[in-house]
Write a protein that holds these residues in place. Structure first.
Motif, PDB file in Angstrom:
ATOM      1  N   THR A   7      14.034 -13.682  -3.928  1.00 47.29           N
ATOM      2  CA  THR A   7      13.136 -12.590  -4.286  1.00 47.29           C
ATOM      3  C   THR A   7      11.910 -12.701  -3.389  1.00 47.29           C
ATOM      4  N   LYS A 204      14.534  -6.172  -4.638  1.00 45.88           N
ATOM      5  CA  LYS A 204      14.121  -7.555  -4.866  1.00 45.88           C
ATOM      6  C   LYS A 204      13.252  -8.099  -3.741  1.00 45.88           C
ATOM      7  N   CYS A 222       5.101  -8.735  -1.322  1.00 50.31           N
ATOM      8  CA  CYS A 222       6.139  -8.688  -2.370  1.00 50.31           C
ATOM      9  C   CYS A 222       5.670  -9.387  -3.639  1.00 50.31           C
ATOM     10  N   PHE A 226       5.385  -8.057  -7.650  1.00 46.78           N
ATOM     11  CA  PHE A 226       6.085  -8.656  -8.788  1.00 46.78           C
ATOM     12  C   PHE A 226       5.118  -9.250  -9.812  1.00 46.78           C
TER      13      PHE A 226
END
Length: 320
Positions: A7, A204, A222, A226
């Motif tokens: 991820t 992801k 990223c 998240f």
């Protein structure tokens, strides 16, 4: 629900070459160490950016073996194993598995322009040949063929086909894939300028060219998403748009290697038929690097420079 390979930001790492065109393994080790230290979530070796198409089989397999040894389990090593010859793709898959890869990346067969059934049979054969998880790589602009959402759905029903690198740029298609496949197929953005948009559709992460030179911030883009900090993620995406555009002024991996040489990395040149950038384009690329504070002074021999935007870089003693 299938296991997710990684991820965040997986770097499609370049393959450094010496002046005689052979692989520069010591430089490759240095690049991998930088990726790991700067929080890359995975590395893709011998993919498009790694010039997998011009590596012979012995080089290809040795490069994977070398990367696995260097990474030593610290991050996943994903091996490019694609070919437009199914028999060859099966062979590469088995050899990369023997070399210790954590997963495989399989591009759609290029030039042949297979039908959707042909794509299904090709990828099924590759998956059947190994136990490793497989990421499908859809990049119609380079291969001339697109994986349709319905074909993704059929492929997602195969146990070890677990993810897709979607570089079609078609968000309607990406949404349809996500809707059809759900947890049976993780999606990664294949385009650096579309990371946050892909994340919003449930991706992801990204398999990235940009993270060759700013791995920590690509990871952070990223991670912020998240962690619920969408504003920080969006800000990083927008901040790097100009640099991303510059890295695609010519065919990948020509500009990223040009950029890394300008930053002091001894990555060499691309193998033919890819050649250096037109000087005018190279000038534009270096101007962009300069605006981001990424053009560095010549590095001391035996050192690694960690490039972080907004500072002068941190020079670490090489201890590889």
């Amino acid at each position: 629900m299938k296991d997710v390979i990684f991820t965040g930001a997986g770097t499609a790492v370049v393959t450094p070459m010496k002046e005689d065109g052979t692989i520069h393994y010591e430089m490759f080790r240095e690049l991998l160490e930088i990726q790991i230290r700067e929080s890359a979530d995975a590395v893709v070796v011998a993919g498009t950016t790694g010039e997998g198409s011009t590596l012979n089989d012995a080089e290809h397999i040795e490069l994977i073996r070398f990367a696995v040894k260097c990474a030593a389990g610290r991050i996943p090593v994903i091996a490019g194993a694609g070919s437009n010859n199914t028999e060859h793709a099966v062979y590469l898959s088995r050899e990369c598995e023997k070399a210790g890869a954590d997963a495989l990346l399989h591009v759609t067969p290029y030039y042949n322009k297979a039908s959707q059934q042909g794509l299904f049979l090709h990828f099924s054969a590759c998956a059947k040949a190994v136990k490793l998880p497989i990421i499908l790589y859809n990049v119609p602009s380079r291969t001339g063929v697109n994986i349709f959402p319905a074909t993704y759905k059929r492929l997602s029903e195969i146990d070890n086909i677990v993810a897709a690198k979607e570089a079609s740029g078609n968000f309607s298609q990406m949404a349809k894939i996500a809707s059809l496949c759900k947890d049976d197929l993780a999606i990664y953005s294949g385009n650096d300028d579309q990371i946050t948009s892909a994340l919003a559709l449930g991706a992801k992460g990204v398999i990235s060219v940009l993270s060759n030179i700013v791995p920590r911030d690509t990871h952070k883009l990223c991670a912020a998403y998240f962690d619920g900090d969408r504003e920080e993620s969006d800000n990083l995406q927008l901040h790097y748009l100009e640099l991303i555009e510059a890295l695609f002024l010519d065919v990948n991996p020509i500009p990223i290697k040009q950029a890394m040489r300008a930053m002091g990395y001894d990555v060499g040149h691309c193998r033919l038929p890819l050649c250096d950038m037109d000087p005018t384009l190279a000038e534009k690329l270096e101007a962009a690097l300069s605006r981001y504070g990424l053009l560095k002074e010549r590095r001391p021999v035996g050192s690694v420079t960690i490039h972080r935007p907004g500072n002068a870089g941190i020079v670490l003693a090489r201890n590889l």
